[in-house]
Design a protein around this motif. Structure first.
Motif, PDB file in Angstrom:
ATOM      1  N   ARG A  82      46.365 102.985  52.611  1.00  0.00           N
ATOM      2  CA  ARG A  82      45.132 102.396  53.135  1.00  0.00           C
ATOM      3  C   ARG A  82      44.129 102.141  52.016  1.00  0.00           C
ATOM      4  O   ARG A  82      43.426 101.129  52.016  1.00  0.00           O
ATOM      5  CB  ARG A  82      44.505 103.307  54.197  1.00  0.00           C
ATOM      6  N   ARG A  83      44.046 103.051  51.070  1.00  0.00           N
ATOM      7  CA  ARG A  83      43.147 102.849  49.923  1.00  0.00           C
ATOM      8  C   ARG A  83      43.554 101.600  49.151  1.00  0.00           C
ATOM      9  O   ARG A  83      42.703 100.811  48.740  1.00  0.00           O
ATOM     10  CB  ARG A  83      43.167 104.089  49.015  1.00  0.00           C
ATOM     11  N   LYS A 141      42.573  98.489  51.266  1.00  0.00           N
ATOM     12  CA  LYS A 141      41.140  98.181  51.194  1.00  0.00           C
ATOM     13  C   LYS A 141      40.775  97.537  49.866  1.00  0.00           C
ATOM     14  O   LYS A 141      39.946  96.624  49.806  1.00  0.00           O
ATOM     15  CB  LYS A 141      40.328  99.466  51.401  1.00  0.00           C
ATOM     16  N   GLN A 173      35.740  89.528  54.705  1.00  0.00           N
ATOM     17  CA  GLN A 173      35.913  90.982  54.735  1.00  0.00           C
ATOM     18  C   GLN A 173      35.229  91.590  55.954  1.00  0.00           C
ATOM     19  O   GLN A 173      35.726  92.566  56.533  1.00  0.00           O
ATOM     20  CB  GLN A 173      35.344  91.604  53.463  1.00  0.00           C
ATOM     21  N   VAL A 210      39.942  97.941  58.979  1.00  0.00           N
ATOM     22  CA  VAL A 210      41.089  98.726  58.524  1.00  0.00           C
ATOM     23  C   VAL A 210      41.162 100.006  59.355  1.00  0.00           C
ATOM     24  O   VAL A 210      40.167 100.732  59.472  1.00  0.00           O
ATOM     25  CB  VAL A 210      40.979  99.059  57.020  1.00  0.00           C
TER      26      VAL A 210
END
Length: 262
Positions: free
Chosen positions: A105-106, A109, A121, A126
């Motif tokens: 996930r990091r 992003k 964005q 997320v």
């Protein structure tokens, strides 16, 4: 000695298993899988290009996202297909990009932040849900769902001695169970009349068309398969696959476009 034996057994099991599936094609296919990928730059509506397999771009486009759709990318990291999906959205469109892994996930992003304009964005959320249980969170919520499911990824296995040493025929069986659970959940998440694109980077029919076949058997009358024939794909019993030995190293990438009927 035990580790050496395990390494040999894993390699032999893998080779025997896929040779049985692909017979005389296997040696050519295996050599194509061992060649390092040459990624393609995708730059449509992006701040800067993102490099990914050309077959992945093709698959994401096959979902047919429209400008004002509500879209779900169920297993989105590292983010390449999310960028392709986002390129089709306009002011009214929204995109939920999900991955259960905190590390992935990091990365997701970061990819979104580095490649998309601020306005886009703001329309991407997320999330960290378990894709096999999505219907517990939302039902009938999306116009289009991309499920790029975790899979055997034989190209990776062949290039990683540790992964090859640990491989057994139980791996694709276990993955196929998870893949079906995710696909069944995607069917509940999409709206009636909406579309699901199921994809993997596996060459194993158990993880590809057999997952779709299982959905038709267990959700009879609720879904239909939409043809997506393309000049760089090979037709399967359900869906299509891009094979690297036939397409100058692209893929492997299996995909099947589905529409929810009820």
């Amino acid at each position: 000695m035990a580790k050496r034996k395990e390494k040999v057994e894993g390699r032999v099991l893998f080779d025997t298993y896929y040779a049985k599936l692909y017979q005389e094609r296997w040696e050519t296919l295996k050599q194509a899988l061992l060649v390092e990928k040459q990624p393609t730059a995708f730059s449509e509506t992006l701040v800067k290009p993102y490099y990914l397999d050309e077959a992945s771009i093709l698959a994401a486009k096959m979902l047919g996202v429209q400008t004002h759709d509500a879209v779900l990318d169920m297993c989105a990291a590292p983010g390449g297909k999310t960028l392709v999906l986002a390129s089709f959205l306009k002011d009214g469109g929204t995109l939920v990009s999900n991955d259960r892994s905190a590390d992935r996930r990091r990365r997701l992003k970061l990819v979104i932040a580095q490649h998309l304009e601020e306005a886009m964005q703001q329309r991407i959320t997320v999330t960290a849900h378990d894709a096999t249980k999505w219907s517990l969170y939302e039902k009938d919520a999306y116009d289009r769902v991309l499920l790029d499911a975790p899979c055997s990824s034989e190209r990776h296995v062949l290039s990683d001695p540790k992964a090859l040493a640990m491989w057994t025929p139980a791996r694709p069986k276990h993955l196929a169970v998870t893949q079906f659970a995710m696909l069944a959940s995607a069917l509940e998440a999409v709206k009636v009349g909406g579309y699901i694109l199921y994809s993997t980077c596996s060459i194993n029919p158990m993880e590809n068309e057999e997952v779709i076949e299982k959905l038709f058997a267990r959700r009879a009358g609720r879904v239909e398969c939409i043809p997506t024939d393309n000049n760089c794909t090979e037709l399967c019993s359900y869906g299509s696959i891009v094979m690297p030995d036939a397409q100058q190293g692209k893929g492997p990438l299996y995909f099947c476009l589905l529409r929810r009927l009820s």
